[in-house]
Design an enzyme around this catalytic site. Structure first.
Site, PDB file in Angstrom:
ATOM      1  CE  LYS A 253      -3.458  -2.351   2.903  1.00  0.00           C
ATOM      2  NZ  LYS A 253      -4.159  -2.312   4.214  1.00  0.00           N
ATOM      3  CG  HIS A 254       0.060   4.647  -2.378  1.00  0.00           C
ATOM      4  ND1 HIS A 254       1.102   4.716  -3.274  1.00  0.00           N
ATOM      5  CD2 HIS A 254      -1.057   4.438  -3.117  1.00  0.00           C
ATOM      6  CE1 HIS A 254       0.636   4.566  -4.506  1.00  0.00           C
ATOM      7  NE2 HIS A 254      -0.665   4.383  -4.433  1.00  0.00           N
TER       8      HIS A 254
END
Length: 620
Positions: A253-254
């Site tokens: 994920k970011h």
């Protein structure tokens, strides 16, 4: 490619066997009671207070949350002979637990601990020495956590096995009798096309037949640098995988704010290779006699289509209901690509000089022949960067310190809760309006932010242009030193070193303490230089392996790289449709999510391969 499909199925079946059933509801219980059900990346913490008269307050802070205030987990009553309180804790990063007395408010103990997923733990608080009132806080493991990373290992082994099989098949096909036997069993022409598309472009001597048309096709295909399409395809496939969820692992994920994860690498790489392609495509069009006016028209039309597709087709604010102007998200990935392409391509077209990209201009300093002829472009880019720096660090933002680069929310000890993104967020909210921005930024969960923030906002577009311009520089290197492989690779290496030095200076080699931290949400200058460092290194390796030594054909990444717009838009549009998504038996299992996401990503590789075989390419 049948092997690839079989791999996806194998990964799915194996991961399902590894998955463990978990209850899907969510709960956090601040006082004693039945154990709450757990989600992914959570563990159960029982608190046993053996202090006879004193109640406690348990608070926690994630190690990933920079300068965050402690958040209350549970209020623990005095001892009654059993577990005093139950809490659900995060397992993605180590936690700092703070235990205070509820009456005096004094700090009793502080513990740093990394809990395991679905584990059950007990925090025992007791008095060691009654006279000295010494208090001990110990964590006991009641039930061991699961190893949620086993599905990644299994998937890696499966795909490695497929790669090994393909390599063996390639070596076997080089054996004359085997090759002849295959040719006898299959159509020779179609078989040769299959081998070449799977294992590499044919050489000039490997004509398919006496027909001159196939030879013309072969000669043309060799002029195209496969390494560029391979680079683009690699970025795209990782982007598809992380957009589909990346198995719900935090590193796919970011990053919540400062720092990097795998998901933060792919978009700037895609922008970088877009800049490289601009240099090559514009040079080709002008060399074939297209006028600048005609080329400019193509640039404007392509930019318009990218922006239009981003606004209407690929718009994440659809989740708020039917698309309307009230909730239309104006920024976005394709919108930023369209604006960046417009600026960089127009800049290259405006200041291009005949012979500058082929090394035929007379230069007083040949070592800088890929830079000096384009000095007006560099001045323009430097001016843009000065504008970004001035707006970021000098623009007054109401209620926020000047030059603020933090996430707001509970970050910076909750002093600036509505300052998410500083000047970048303020400009977007002022110009676009909060309803026309991304509503769930990556900092929302960890930093508990409440204001919208768009990672593809207005101010960050300036540094996206810088990223594409550095990719444009890579394209100019290829053109200026045409067929001089050592020169091209040495220039790539030098540029990577320069970008690395700039990044180390801006960040002080630190995640949080640099002058300008690496931040994807802000598209900070250090983020661009760091990603450019990796991009030049990666392009160097691919150029060497694919185009110089021809040790690798670029498969399978080459195929989606040849149809990048179609794959990107397709994976967004069909994200929630079978076979890219299906109802899971256990939605709290990393294994099931990883199975689904890898299967969907593999299917897009297969689709792009089939489109390549049929010579179907969607160009804008």
């Amino acid at each position: 490619m049948a092997a690839a499909m079989a791999a996806a199925v194998a990964v799915a079946l194996a991961a399902l066997l590894l998955a463990q059933g978990r209850t899907q509801s969510r709960g956090e219980v601040p006082t004693a009671g039945p154990p709450p059900p757990l989600k992914m990346d959570q563990a159960l913490l029982l608190v046993r207070n053996e202090l006879p008269v004193q109640g406690l307050r348990l608070a926690a802070r994630s190690s990933a949350c920079h300068r965050c205030s402690y958040q209350l987990l549970a209020v623990v009553p005095p001892s009654d002979g059993g577990p005093s309180a139950v809490a659900v804790v995060d397992t993605q990063h180590p936690l700092s637990l703070l235990l205070n007395g509820s009456q005096a408010g004094s700090e009793l103990c502080k513990i740093q601990y990394h809990f395991g997923e679905f584990g059950s733990y007990c925090l025992v608080v007791k008095t060691l020495n009654t006279s000295a009132k010494a208090i001990s806080c110990d964590i006991v493991v009641n039930e061991g956590p699961i190893n949620s990373y086993l599905p990644i290992l299994f998937a890696f082994l499966v795909y490695s096995g497929i790669l090994a099989i393909l390599i063996i098949c390639r070596l076997v096909m080089k054996i004359g009798p085997v090759r002849n036997w295959v040719y006898k069993k299959l159509n020779p022409r179609e078989t040769d096309r299959l081998i070449n598309s799977e294992l590499g472009s044919p050489s000039a001597t490997d004509s398919l037949s006496s027909n001159p048309s196939p030879r013309l096709w072969c000669a043309t295909s060799r002029q195209r640098l496969r390494s560029l399409d391979t680079f683009r395809g690699l970025s795209l496939i990782i982007m598809v995988f992380v957009n589909y969820g990346g198995g719900k692992y935090w590193f796919f994920k970011h990053e919540s704010w400062n720092g990097l994860t795998v998901a933060d690498l792919v978009f700037p790489w895609f922008v970088f290779i877009m800049g490289t392609s601009i240099a090559l495509s514009l040079s080709s069009m002008l060399r074939w006699g297209s006028s600048k006016q005609k080329v400019l028209g193509k640039i404007l039309w392509r930019s318009f289509l990218l922006i239009l597709l981003g606004v209407i087709v690929v718009n994440p604010n659809y989740c708020l209901g039917a698309l309307s102007w009230e909730n239309l998200r104006i920024p976005g990935v394709l919108q930023r690509l369209g604006l960046t392409y417009l600026v960089v391509a127009a800049l290259e077209l405006l200041f291009t000089r005949a012979g500058a990209d082929s090394g035929t201009l007379e230069m007083s300093c040949p070592a800088l022949q890929d830079i000096l002829p384009f000095w007006p472009q560099w001045i323009f880019i430097l001016v843009l960067e000065v504008i970004w720096l001035c707006l970021t660090f000098l623009l007054p933002v109401p209620g926020c310190p000047r030059g603020y680069l933090g996430p707001g929310g509970i970050g910076d000890f909750g002093n600036y809760p509505n300052c998410t993104g500083g000047a970048a967020g303020y400009i977007d909210r002022l110009v676009l309006g909060e309803k026309h921005m991304y509503q769930h930024p990556s900092c929302n969960v960890l930093y508990q932010t409440t204001v919208p923030y768009d990672p593809e906002g207005i101010l960050g577009t300036i540094n996206t242009i810088l990223m594409a311009f550095l990719g444009l520089q890579a394209g100019k290197i290829i053109l200026s030193y045409r067929d001089q492989h050592k020169q091209i690779m040495s220039r790539f290496f030098i540029w990577s070193i320069v970008m690395g030095i700039i990044s180390a200076t801006l960040t002080k080699c630190s995640k949080e303490e640099g002058f300008i931290p690496i931040n994807k949400n802000l598209w900070s200058t250090s983020y661009v230089t760091t990603m450019s460092y990796f991009a030049f290194i990666l392009l160097l390796l691919m150029y060497y392996l694919v185009d110089v030594k021809r040790l690798w054909s670029g498969a399978p990444f080459f195929y989606p790289g040849m149809n990048s717009i179609l794959v990107y838009i397709g994976h967004e549009v069909f994200e929630n449709y079978f076979p890219f998504k299906w109802r899971m038996q256990d939605s709290q299992s990393h294994a099931e999510h990883l199975t689904q996401n890898l299967t969907a990503t593999t299917l897009w590789v297969i689709i792009s391969y089939l489109l390549y075989r049929k010579k179907i390419f969607w160009k804008i």
